[in-house]
Design a protein around this motif. Structure first.
Motif, short mmCIF file in Angstrom:
data_model
loop_
_atom_site.label_atom_id
_atom_site.label_comp_id
_atom_site.label_asym_id
_atom_site.label_seq_id
_atom_site.Cartn_x
_atom_site.Cartn_y
_atom_site.Cartn_z
N SER A 1 1.91 7.88 1.42
CA SER A 1 2.03 8.36 -0.03
C SER A 1 0.92 8.84 -0.74
N ALA B 1 0.83 -1.21 0.09
CA ALA B 1 0.00 -0.09 0.06
C ALA B 1 0.83 1.40 0.04
N THR B 2 2.04 0.99 0.23
CA THR B 2 2.97 2.15 0.41
C THR B 2 2.46 3.39 1.25
N GLU C 1 -3.70 7.63 -2.77
CA GLU C 1 -3.93 6.53 -1.86
C GLU C 1 -3.98 5.10 -2.68
N SER C 2 -3.36 4.00 -2.18
CA SER C 2 -3.22 2.95 -3.02
C SER C 2 -4.52 1.93 -2.69
N ARG C 3 -4.52 1.26 -3.91
CA ARG C 3 -5.77 0.14 -3.80
C ARG C 3 -5.63 -0.83 -2.74
N TRP C 4 -4.28 -0.75 -2.11
CA TRP C 4 -4.16 -1.76 -1.02
C TRP C 4 -4.21 -1.21 0.11
N SER C 5 -4.88 -0.12 0.54
CA SER C 5 -4.73 0.76 1.64
C SER C 5 -5.84 0.18 2.69
#
Length: 208
Positions: A43, A39-40, A46-50
């Protein structure tokens, strides 16, 4: 009830709740590791893995129940004295505090820093509790000796990580030494954190 049957029932309860604690805690750590890996965080965008972050948080909340129950059952099974019961109460309060502050954070009423402070403090107590509980269980012949050694090793690793972090902070910002010490602290601390649910699973599989 026959004493032998009662002891068998107590051991089975410890196995069930220690196993639940281990599995839920391990799942929470896996979700957290994947969150940082995929999800990094911190940063943009927003990442889709958040979503893995809240999964870790809710698993921490849910895991407080088997954690508290497992600690109480194990303390009862080893016939803990007053001092061990006092430590168990403190450890249970710590586990409950993690759940409460995490719910508050998810609701926007507490920050990540507050959750981190509570989690670290409660974890230190929990590791100390595991070391003492493992020693009592070993002395009572309820678990193999390596269970107690495992718990002590977790405490040593956690202390070592803390020392590396403090020394790294004192080394001065931006130095290569500080970066190395911080990496060492993260690796050692991460291994200690990972060992905690594994210890509970080991207790569940060996208690008798």
């Amino acid at each position: 009830m026959d004493v032998a049957i009662e002891r068998a029932v107590d051991a089975e309860q410890v196995r069930i709740w220690a196993g639940l604690q281990g599995f839920v805690s391990l799942a929470a750590l896996i979700a957290l590791a994947l969150f940082f890996l995929l999800a990094t965080p911190f940063s943009t965008p927003e990442s889709r893995w958040s979503w893995l972050g809240p999964v870790n948080d809710w698993l921490a909340v849910i895991g407080a129940v088997p954690w508290i129950v497992a600690m109480v059952l194990l303390a009862r099974y080893v016939a803990a004295g007053p001092w061990m019961w006092a430590l168990t109460v403190v450890a249970c309060v710590g586990a409950a505090a993690i759940a409460i502050v995490t719910v508050c954070m998810l609701a926007g009423a507490a920050g990540l820093q507050s959750q981190a402070i509570v989690s670290v403090g409660a974890t230190v107590v929990a590791f100390g509790w595991a070391a003492f509980a493992g020693g009592l269980a070993r002395d009572a012949g309820l678990v193999p000796g390596w269970i107690a050694t495992f718990a002590v090793a977790m405490v040593i690793a956690l202390v070592a990580a803390g020392i590396l972090g403090v020394v790294g902070f004192a080394a001065g910002a931006g130095s290569g030494v500080q970066a190395t010490l911080y990496v060492g602290a993260g690796v050692v601390g991460g291994l200690a954190w990972l060992a905690f649910p594994v210890w509970w699973l080991a207790v569940a599989s060996t208690v008798r």
